[in-house]
Design a protein around this motif. Structure first.
Motif, PDB file in Angstrom:
ATOM      1  N   ALA A 284       2.854  -8.276   6.088  1.00 25.27           N
ATOM      2  CA  ALA A 284       2.068  -9.471   7.037  1.00 25.27           C
ATOM      3  C   ALA A 284       3.099 -10.533   7.576  1.00 25.27           C
ATOM      4  O   ALA A 284       2.918 -10.986   8.642  1.00 25.27           O
ATOM      5  CB  ALA A 284       1.217 -10.202   6.022  1.00 25.27           C
ATOM      6  N   ALA A 285       4.009 -10.898   6.722  1.00 28.26           N
ATOM      7  CA  ALA A 285       4.773 -11.984   7.215  1.00 28.26           C
ATOM      8  C   ALA A 285       5.551 -11.494   8.501  1.00 28.26           C
ATOM      9  O   ALA A 285       5.872 -12.332   9.441  1.00 28.26           O
ATOM     10  CB  ALA A 285       6.089 -12.086   6.464  1.00 28.26           C
ATOM     11  N   SER A 286       6.236 -10.311   8.610  1.00 26.99           N
ATOM     12  CA  SER A 286       6.699  -9.929  10.064  1.00 26.99           C
ATOM     13  C   SER A 286       5.692  -9.856  11.059  1.00 26.99           C
ATOM     14  O   SER A 286       5.751 -10.222  12.534  1.00 26.99           O
ATOM     15  CB  SER A 286       7.196  -8.320   9.880  1.00 26.99           C
TER      16      SER A 286
ATOM     17  N   PHE B 223      -5.640 -15.507  11.475  1.00 24.28           N
ATOM     18  CA  PHE B 223      -4.485 -14.999  12.560  1.00 24.28           C
ATOM     19  C   PHE B 223      -5.076 -14.209  13.456  1.00 24.28           C
ATOM     20  O   PHE B 223      -4.679 -14.285  14.627  1.00 24.28           O
ATOM     21  CB  PHE B 223      -3.442 -14.141  11.569  1.00 24.28           C
ATOM     22  N   VAL B 224      -5.881 -13.189  13.281  1.00 25.23           N
ATOM     23  CA  VAL B 224      -6.545 -12.300  14.225  1.00 25.23           C
ATOM     24  C   VAL B 224      -7.530 -13.069  15.127  1.00 25.23           C
ATOM     25  O   VAL B 224      -7.363 -13.002  16.271  1.00 25.23           O
ATOM     26  CB  VAL B 224      -7.402 -11.230  13.366  1.00 25.23           C
ATOM     27  N   THR B 225      -7.960 -14.244  14.642  1.00 23.21           N
ATOM     28  CA  THR B 225      -8.805 -14.966  15.461  1.00 23.21           C
ATOM     29  C   THR B 225      -8.036 -15.776  16.378  1.00 23.21           C
ATOM     30  O   THR B 225      -8.117 -15.939  17.712  1.00 23.21           O
ATOM     31  CB  THR B 225      -9.873 -16.158  14.696  1.00 23.21           C
TER      32      THR B 225
ATOM     33  N   TYR C 228      -2.946  -5.631  16.102  1.00 22.10           N
ATOM     34  CA  TYR C 228      -4.545  -5.348  15.760  1.00 22.10           C
ATOM     35  C   TYR C 228      -4.581  -4.315  14.759  1.00 22.10           C
ATOM     36  O   TYR C 228      -5.345  -4.393  13.668  1.00 22.10           O
ATOM     37  CB  TYR C 228      -5.189  -5.157  17.085  1.00 22.10           C
ATOM     38  N   VAL C 229      -3.812  -3.143  15.207  1.00 24.05           N
ATOM     39  CA  VAL C 229      -3.921  -2.184  14.263  1.00 24.05           C
ATOM     40  C   VAL C 229      -3.321  -2.000  13.047  1.00 24.05           C
ATOM     41  O   VAL C 229      -3.824  -2.008  12.006  1.00 24.05           O
ATOM     42  CB  VAL C 229      -3.168  -0.577  15.129  1.00 24.05           C
ATOM     43  N   ALA C 230      -2.123  -2.804  12.908  1.00 26.39           N
ATOM     44  CA  ALA C 230      -1.649  -3.068  11.709  1.00 26.39           C
ATOM     45  C   ALA C 230      -2.113  -3.980  10.918  1.00 26.39           C
ATOM     46  O   ALA C 230      -2.385  -3.708   9.637  1.00 26.39           O
ATOM     47  CB  ALA C 230       0.107  -3.576  12.034  1.00 26.39           C
ATOM     48  N   GLY C 231      -2.663  -5.142  11.389  1.00 27.27           N
ATOM     49  CA  GLY C 231      -3.489  -5.896  10.668  1.00 27.27           C
ATOM     50  C   GLY C 231      -4.809  -5.525  10.054  1.00 27.27           C
ATOM     51  O   GLY C 231      -4.986  -5.737   8.881  1.00 27.27           O
ATOM     52  N   GLY C 232      -5.381  -4.637  10.869  1.00 26.70           N
ATOM     53  CA  GLY C 232      -6.697  -3.837  10.339  1.00 26.70           C
ATOM     54  C   GLY C 232      -6.396  -3.164   9.201  1.00 26.70           C
ATOM     55  O   GLY C 232      -7.173  -3.019   8.465  1.00 26.70           O
ATOM     56  N   LEU C 233      -5.264  -2.326   9.353  1.00 25.12           N
ATOM     57  CA  LEU C 233      -4.895  -1.329   7.999  1.00 25.12           C
ATOM     58  C   LEU C 233      -4.467  -2.261   6.840  1.00 25.12           C
ATOM     59  O   LEU C 233      -5.067  -1.870   5.814  1.00 25.12           O
ATOM     60  CB  LEU C 233      -3.712  -0.533   8.205  1.00 25.12           C
TER      61      LEU C 233
END
Length: 249
Positions: free
Chosen positions: A57-59, A137-139, A171-176
């Motif tokens: 998440a940090a990256s 973050f996503v928002t 988005y994809v990485a964050g969703g996973l």
């Protein structure tokens, strides 16, 4: 990372080592005879597998700030890039410390139920905070994305600046990672005797597999291109390229 000198991916690489070490510990536990398990491998797999996604998440947080700078979209961001990275990375460090602290409490709990519950609650708090942080973050990313599409900058319209592809990568990485964290929250909420914790398949389907997908996705859609463009350097293609060879007569 080394080839593109994009050192903001360092937490991601360290997270990969954490996953590797964690599953070595899990394999070591699995190789022990039933009823003869030792504490060391258990602690290794619990702590390292639990902490790795916080490093991923940090990256991801640092990548968004660089996308905003790349397209010159500071006016479209609700948080300035120089503050965005600091705010989310600091929040991620807090989550990391909570998870590490909860794991440490569990490791010293032994047969004390009250201490075990405290450790579980600290871990749940760290996971829930990480979920909330990711939702914010996503928002922030989605608002920036919408504003950029409505009023694009001149830099964002240049063909070498594939900023929407970079955001899709996040988005994809964050969703996973969100899927994995939801699983972990439910798992720890159920306790040591819960259905998820007592069935081994779940950790592979909802933790190991999503994290493998994150690393594979970020390797294929590598964000190192952003760093190259920010430094004014030429980008290179990922993957394989077919070269047509004409035989000599």
């Amino acid at each position: 990372m080394c080839k593109t000198r994009c050192w903001y991916l360092t937490p991601l690489v360290i997270g990969c080592f954490f996953e590797f070490i964690g599953f070595i510990g899990r394999a070591a536990s699995g190789a022990q005879k039933t009823g003869c398990w030792t504490l060391g491998p258990y602690l290794i797999q619990t702590m390292f597998i639990l902490l790795a996604p916080a490093l991923f998440a940090a990256s991801i947080y640092m990548i968004l700030g660089r996308i905003i700078l790349l397209v010159g979209g500071q006016e479209h961001a609700i948080i300035r890039p120089q503050w965005l990275t600091k705010i989310f990375v600091v929040g991620d460090v807090v989550c990391f410390l909570l998870l590490a602290g909860g794991s440490g409490i569990l490791s010293s709990a032994k047969d004390n139920p009250s201490t075990t519950d405290t450790g579980n609650n600290v871990i749940i708090g760290g996971l829930v905070l990480q979920l909330l942080w990711f939702a914010i973050f996503v928002t922030v990313a989605a608002i920036f994305h919408r504003r950029m599409k409505s009023v694009p900058t001149s830099r964002s319209q240049q063909p070498d600046c594939r900023w929407q592809r970079y955001l899709l990568t996040l988005y994809v990485a964050g969703g996973l990672i969100i899927i994995r964290n939801l699983f972990r929250v439910i798992e720890y909420a159920q306790g040591n005797d819960g259905y998820l914790l007592t069935k081994e398949a779940f950790i592979y389907v909802f933790d190991a597999l999503p994290m493998l997908a994150v690393v594979t996705w970020l390797h294929w859609m590598h964000p190192g291109e952003i760093g190259l463009l920010l430094r004014g350097q030429e980008t290179f293609k990922n993957g394989f390229e077919l070269i047509h060879h004409r035989p000599k007569n």
